[in-house]
Design a protein around this motif. Structure first.
Motif, mmCIF file in Angstrom:
data_model
loop_
_atom_site.group_PDB
_atom_site.id
_atom_site.type_symbol
_atom_site.label_atom_id
_atom_site.label_comp_id
_atom_site.label_asym_id
_atom_site.label_seq_id
_atom_site.Cartn_x
_atom_site.Cartn_y
_atom_site.Cartn_z
ATOM 1 N N UNK A 1 0.839 -1.197 0.000
ATOM 2 C CA UNK A 1 0.000 0.000 0.000
ATOM 3 C C UNK A 1 0.876 1.248 0.000
ATOM 4 N N UNK A 2 0.560 2.154 -0.912
ATOM 5 C CA UNK A 2 1.184 3.476 -0.939
ATOM 6 C C UNK A 2 0.310 4.416 -0.120
ATOM 7 N N UNK A 3 0.934 5.394 0.531
ATOM 8 C CA UNK A 3 0.163 6.346 1.332
ATOM 9 C C UNK A 3 0.802 7.725 1.258
ATOM 10 N N UNK A 4 -0.027 8.740 1.349
ATOM 11 C CA UNK A 4 0.430 10.129 1.423
ATOM 12 C C UNK A 4 0.477 10.511 2.891
ATOM 13 N N UNK A 5 1.461 11.318 3.254
ATOM 14 C CA UNK A 5 1.578 11.736 4.642
ATOM 15 C C UNK A 5 2.451 12.965 4.768
ATOM 16 N N UNK A 6 3.004 13.149 5.957
ATOM 17 C CA UNK A 6 3.804 14.343 6.245
ATOM 18 C C UNK A 6 5.309 14.086 6.157
ATOM 19 N N UNK A 7 5.729 12.836 6.103
ATOM 20 C CA UNK A 7 7.147 12.500 6.106
ATOM 21 C C UNK A 7 7.745 12.690 4.713
ATOM 22 N N UNK A 8 8.547 13.727 4.552
ATOM 23 C CA UNK A 8 9.167 14.035 3.260
ATOM 24 C C UNK A 8 10.654 13.664 3.234
ATOM 25 N N UNK A 9 11.071 12.768 4.121
ATOM 26 C CA UNK A 9 12.485 12.418 4.225
ATOM 27 C C UNK A 9 13.037 11.732 2.977
ATOM 28 N N UNK A 10 12.248 10.907 2.307
ATOM 29 C CA UNK A 10 12.761 10.168 1.158
ATOM 30 C C UNK A 10 11.961 10.473 -0.109
ATOM 31 N N UNK A 11 10.660 10.282 -0.068
ATOM 32 C CA UNK A 11 9.812 10.492 -1.244
ATOM 33 C C UNK A 11 8.800 11.579 -0.956
ATOM 34 N N UNK A 12 8.654 12.488 -1.901
ATOM 35 C CA UNK A 12 7.702 13.574 -1.690
ATOM 36 C C UNK A 12 7.210 14.125 -3.024
ATOM 37 N N UNK A 13 6.105 14.816 -2.952
ATOM 38 C CA UNK A 13 5.529 15.530 -4.084
ATOM 39 C C UNK A 13 5.403 16.990 -3.688
ATOM 40 N N UNK A 14 5.605 17.871 -4.650
ATOM 41 C CA UNK A 14 5.470 19.299 -4.378
ATOM 42 C C UNK A 14 4.575 19.912 -5.453
ATOM 43 N N UNK A 15 3.574 20.647 -5.013
ATOM 44 C CA UNK A 15 2.704 21.368 -5.943
ATOM 45 C C UNK A 15 3.133 22.827 -5.955
ATOM 46 N N UNK A 16 3.342 23.356 -7.141
ATOM 47 C CA UNK A 16 3.734 24.762 -7.284
ATOM 48 C C UNK A 16 2.737 25.467 -8.194
ATOM 49 N N UNK A 17 2.783 26.782 -8.128
ATOM 50 C CA UNK A 17 1.859 27.567 -8.946
ATOM 51 C C UNK A 17 2.527 28.870 -9.335
ATOM 52 N N UNK A 18 2.281 29.260 -10.559
ATOM 53 C CA UNK A 18 2.751 30.558 -11.003
ATOM 54 C C UNK A 18 1.851 31.618 -10.367
ATOM 55 N N UNK A 19 2.435 32.618 -9.710
ATOM 56 C CA UNK A 19 1.600 33.636 -9.056
ATOM 57 C C UNK A 19 0.724 34.379 -10.059
#
Length: 69
Positions: free
Chosen positions: A46-64
């Motif tokens: 099972x894959x899960x999203x959470x708060x631990x960004x130590x190894x794998x993470x996603x980042x959402x960005x936006x042009x202002x």
């Protein structure tokens, strides 16, 4: 530990830290909207999203938004 990934996949010295990525995207004029950690449990498969960004993470960005008259 379980040999699920090739050796050297998570070589700490080569990882891009979330703070580094955030600095880079801001330098290019983007805003960081959200960051989430990703984890995988090999026993339950099972894959899960959470708060631990130590190894794998996603980042959402936006042009202002620039409202010009």
């Amino acid at each position: 530990m379980l040999n699920l990934l090739p050796k050297g996949t998570h070589e700490y010295a080569r990882m891009i830290k979330p703070s580094e990525l955030a600095d880079w995207v801001r330098a290019y004029g983007l805003d960081v909207m959200q960051m989430k950690g990703m984890s995988y449990n090999p026993f339950t498969k099972v894959y899960a999203m959470g708060h631990d960004t130590d190894v794998n993470y996603l980042m959402a960005t936006q042009k202002p938004f620039r409202h010009e008259i």
